[in-house]
Design a protein around this motif. Structure first.
Motif, PDB file in Angstrom:
ATOM      1  N   CYS A  47     -27.747  -1.058  22.071  1.00 60.30           N
ATOM      2  CA  CYS A  47     -27.943  -2.410  21.527  1.00 60.30           C
ATOM      3  C   CYS A  47     -26.878  -2.790  20.499  1.00 60.30           C
ATOM      4  N   ASP A  48     -25.870  -1.968  20.310  1.00 63.65           N
ATOM      5  CA  ASP A  48     -24.765  -2.192  19.363  1.00 63.65           C
ATOM      6  C   ASP A  48     -25.213  -2.206  17.908  1.00 63.65           C
ATOM      7  N   TYR A  49     -26.260  -1.477  17.564  1.00 62.58           N
ATOM      8  CA  TYR A  49     -26.620  -1.309  16.160  1.00 62.58           C
ATOM      9  C   TYR A  49     -25.794  -0.203  15.524  1.00 62.58           C
ATOM     10  N   LEU A  50     -25.310   0.713  16.329  1.00 64.30           N
ATOM     11  CA  LEU A  50     -24.441   1.803  15.891  1.00 64.30           C
ATOM     12  C   LEU A  50     -23.145   1.736  16.683  1.00 64.30           C
ATOM     13  N   ASN A  51     -22.067   2.201  16.070  1.00 62.78           N
ATOM     14  CA  ASN A  51     -20.860   2.333  16.876  1.00 62.78           C
ATOM     15  C   ASN A  51     -20.862   3.712  17.536  1.00 62.78           C
TER      16      ASN A  51
END
Length: 171
Positions: free
Chosen positions: A50-54
């Motif tokens: 979900c693109d909360y972390l790289n």
């Protein structure tokens, strides 16, 4: 009758823990810890999806726990082998082989099982997520199997002595 005679006449219950009890309690704790770790894996991988972390943060967090996960499972398998629980040992072998293969097949130059440069390529993220969910299912099923083994062992060993009703009826 003095009190010394009464103490000698009533047998003291055995408060020691048998080896099988200790093995099953350890297996419950170990499996519970591995379940929590795999839930952490699923949450971290879904955060990456979900693109909360790289990718670099995600892979660093997951690679940190690859060796402890492998060690915990191999220790559990070794305990089953050494204590004579061969069916449980044989049931743990397929996942142990998968975890060892996953660790050994890391290509040279990668940071670990989870590589930030390759995790988005060729569906690796979905494969890692699938493997984590399958592992969670495996450990969840075996958590309840170990719990069943512990309970049946405790019921068979009868650790609670039956009460002596002779004093209640005046005999």
């Amino acid at each position: 009758m003095d009190e010394g005679t009464l103490e000698e006449a009533s047998p003291q219950p055995d408060t020691s823990i048998s080896l099988d009890t200790a093995v099953f309690v350890f297996s419950l704790f170990d499996t519970g810890a591995l379940l929590f770790l795999l839930v952490y894996y699923v949450i971290t991988l879904s955060d990456l999806e979900c693109d909360y972390l790289n990718a670099q943060q995600c892979c660093y967090r997951l690679n940190l726990w690859v060796i402890p996960k492998l060690a915990a499972h191999l220790l559990l398998s070794l305990v089953f082998l050494l204590t004579g629980h061969f069916y449980l040992f044989l049931a743990s072998l397929p996942l142990a082989a998968f975890l060892i293969r996953e660790y050994v097949k890391v290509p040279a130059g990668n940071f670990g099982v989870y590589d930030p440069t390759e995790i988005h390529h060729m569906g690796q993220l979905k494969a890692h997520m699938r493997d984590s969910v399958i592992g969670m299912g495996y450990y969840l099923v075996f958590f309840f199997i170990y719990l069943y083994c512990l309970l049946t062992h405790l019921l068979r060993s009868n650790p609670v002595p039956k009460p002596d009703y002779a004093d209640d009826i005046g005999l």
